[in-house]
Design a protein around this motif. Structure first.
Motif, PDB file in Angstrom:
ATOM      1  N   ARG A   1       0.812  -1.220   0.000  1.00 27.06           N
ATOM      2  CA  ARG A   1       0.000   0.000   0.000  1.00 27.06           C
ATOM      3  C   ARG A   1       0.846   1.271   0.000  1.00 27.06           C
ATOM      4  O   ARG A   1       0.380   2.315  -0.457  1.00 27.06           O
ATOM      5  CB  ARG A   1      -0.903   0.021   1.244  1.00 27.06           C
ATOM      6  CG  ARG A   1      -1.765  -1.225   1.411  1.00 27.06           C
ATOM      7  CD  ARG A   1      -2.793  -1.359   0.326  1.00 27.06           C
ATOM      8  NE  ARG A   1      -3.584  -2.581   0.482  1.00 27.06           N
ATOM      9  CZ  ARG A   1      -4.459  -3.025  -0.416  1.00 27.06           C
ATOM     10  NH1 ARG A   1      -4.657  -2.346  -1.535  1.00 27.06           N
ATOM     11  NH2 ARG A   1      -5.129  -4.144  -0.198  1.00 27.06           N
ATOM     12  N   GLU A   2       2.041   1.198   0.525  1.00 27.14           N
ATOM     13  CA  GLU A   2       2.866   2.392   0.697  1.00 27.14           C
ATOM     14  C   GLU A   2       3.521   2.795  -0.624  1.00 27.14           C
ATOM     15  O   GLU A   2       4.518   2.211  -1.058  1.00 27.14           O
ATOM     16  CB  GLU A   2       3.925   2.138   1.767  1.00 27.14           C
ATOM     17  CG  GLU A   2       4.846   3.315   2.051  1.00 27.14           C
ATOM     18  CD  GLU A   2       4.085   4.589   2.344  1.00 27.14           C
ATOM     19  OE1 GLU A   2       4.100   5.486   1.468  1.00 27.14           O
ATOM     20  OE2 GLU A   2       3.464   4.669   3.437  1.00 27.14           O
TER      21      GLU A   2
ATOM     22  N   PRO B   1       5.372  -1.881  -5.959  1.00 29.16           N
ATOM     23  CA  PRO B   1       4.047  -2.496  -5.996  1.00 29.16           C
ATOM     24  C   PRO B   1       4.151  -4.020  -6.150  1.00 29.16           C
ATOM     25  O   PRO B   1       4.845  -4.519  -7.043  1.00 29.16           O
ATOM     26  CB  PRO B   1       3.400  -1.871  -7.239  1.00 29.16           C
ATOM     27  CG  PRO B   1       4.222  -0.652  -7.538  1.00 29.16           C
ATOM     28  CD  PRO B   1       5.606  -0.975  -7.086  1.00 29.16           C
ATOM     29  N   VAL B   2       3.481  -4.738  -5.269  1.00 29.80           N
ATOM     30  CA  VAL B   2       3.474  -6.198  -5.308  1.00 29.80           C
ATOM     31  C   VAL B   2       2.031  -6.677  -5.245  1.00 29.80           C
ATOM     32  O   VAL B   2       1.258  -6.226  -4.385  1.00 29.80           O
ATOM     33  CB  VAL B   2       4.264  -6.802  -4.125  1.00 29.80           C
ATOM     34  CG1 VAL B   2       4.251  -8.325  -4.204  1.00 29.80           C
ATOM     35  CG2 VAL B   2       5.692  -6.282  -4.104  1.00 29.80           C
TER      36      VAL B   2
END
Length: 396
Positions: free
Chosen positions: A35-36, A42-43
């Motif tokens: 989310r950060e 991004p995963v």
């Protein structure tokens, strides 16, 4: 409505939105895991139903794929398709055209890691049509014909997924699978946990990454704990050597992390630098007899006495006293390693006697030898049986 199957520790998420699903054949689900945005990593977990795959495409910033469940495929343009199993990692360079998805008969889940997200752009291309997909997954189409016993054991070892068998050698796969999974297990009542732990130990001695990895997958599927797996590896160090253990330990850690296991595991050591020799010597004497151990130590020439001390403090004090596996299982693991190494007949004979002392009779030891036959071959098997009959003549 098709219900997704959860084949990894990660959430399945929701069906792909239209902006992505139009580039897929079959159904897939997407679960963002990070989310950060400030981290710029991004995963997401992507789950594919059997036969589902995305179109040919590329990323200007590249991509990482980490297989975490089931069985799937990845193919770069102009290259052969690559089968993906849990723990496999695919590094996709920028602008390489490729596709990935599930096998025809298995659900599949992978983590998709977007690289260089600030500038990474996807370019979607044409679908992977049925002919291309079939050509890439011919190994699945060439699956061998298995006996009922072999099919049932395979289903027990790998619930919810079907490991690939056959490939470019379907005849050999059929012969071997029916023998190793059908005929061999039917000749004893050895429990599944013992079969798998002894096979893991044998794989270490044989330096077989393929056998170890496949057996580890089956072990974790069927309830063998990470601690038990790690203790087989640790226990193998004084018998097979760290050179054989190191790579398989790294493989194990990768597979455990992919399943969400927090490492390192809880410590299992029970000795200290001060008492390891004393406790190790006590274990030696309890298993092999005080008179035998004391005589062996007394007979050692002065320049070799340190080896006897190492055996007591290191082999038995550091390793045999650990938790995670009980003494009878550790002796079976030792026996499995020694007969798989070959050329260790004097040590095999000693540990046959040790196994009997801790409660493993000739019938159980013969069952272990039989279990390992497909992997170690007939010469080592017959040598092991010769040792059994010499140490335990006429006993059952």
């Amino acid at each position: 409505m098709e219900k997704p199957q959860k084949v990894s520790p990660f959430p399945v998420g929701d069906k792909l939105p239209e902006q992505f699903s139009k580039y897929f054949i079959g159904q897939a689900w997407l679960a963002p895991l990070t989310r950060e945005s400030a981290l710029h990593v991004p995963v997401s977990n992507v789950t594919f139903s059997p036969g589902c795959r995305n179109n040919w495409h590329s990323h200007t910033g590249g991509q990482l794929l980490i297989a975490v469940g089931g069985r799937g495929y990845y193919q770069a343009r102009g290259e052969a398709a690559r089968e993906l199993l849990p723990g496999d990692i695919v590094e996709i360079a920028p602008d390489v055209e490729h596709w990935h998805g599930a096998a025809p008969d298995s659900w599949f889940s992978h983590l998709a890691v977007e690289c260089n997200p600030q500038t990474n752009v996807n370019t979607w291309l044409e679908p992977v049509d049925d002919a291309q997909y079939a050509a890439a997954t011919t190994a699945a189409a060439a699956a061998p014909v298995l006996s009922e016993d072999a099919r049932q054991l395979l289903k027990q070892l790998f619930p919810g997924e079907t490991p690939i068998l056959g490939g470019e050698d379907p005849e050999l796969a059929e012969i071997f699978a029916n023998f190793a999974l059908g005929e061999v297990p039917s000749h004893s009542d050895l429990d599944l946990r013992t079969r798998l732990l002894c096979t893991l130990a044998s794989a270490v001695a044989l330096e077989s990454r393929t056998l170890f990895r496949t057996t580890l997958e089956a072990a974790l599927h069927t309830g063998i704990t990470p601690v038990e797996v790690k203790e087989v590896l640790y226990h193998a160090v004084p018998y097979a050597g760290m050179a054989r253990v190191a790579d398989l330990l790294e493989l194990t850690n990768d597979m455990l992390r992919a399943r969400g296991v927090k490492l390192p595991l809880a410590p299992q050591g029970t000795t200290s630098r001060e008492d390891r020799f004393e406790k190790g010597l006590a274990v030696q004497r309890s298993i092999f007899g005080a008179a035998n151990i004391d005589a062996m130590r007394a007979a050692a020439p002065g320049e070799e006495r340190h080896i006897q001390d190492f055996l007591s403090a290191n082999c038995f004090g550091d390793y045999m006293t650990r938790g995670g596996l009980d003494e009878p299982m550790r002796e079976l693991v030792t026996f499995s390693i020694l007969i798989s190494l070959g050329g260790c007949e004097p040590q095999v004979k000693g540990h046959i006697a040790g196994n009997v002392q801790v409660g493993n009779d000739k019938r159980k030891l013969l069952a272990v030898v039989t279990q390992l036959l497909p992997w170690i071959g007939y010469p080592r098997t017959l040598n092991a049986i010769g040792c059994l009959n010499e140490v335990l003549p006429g006993k059952k």
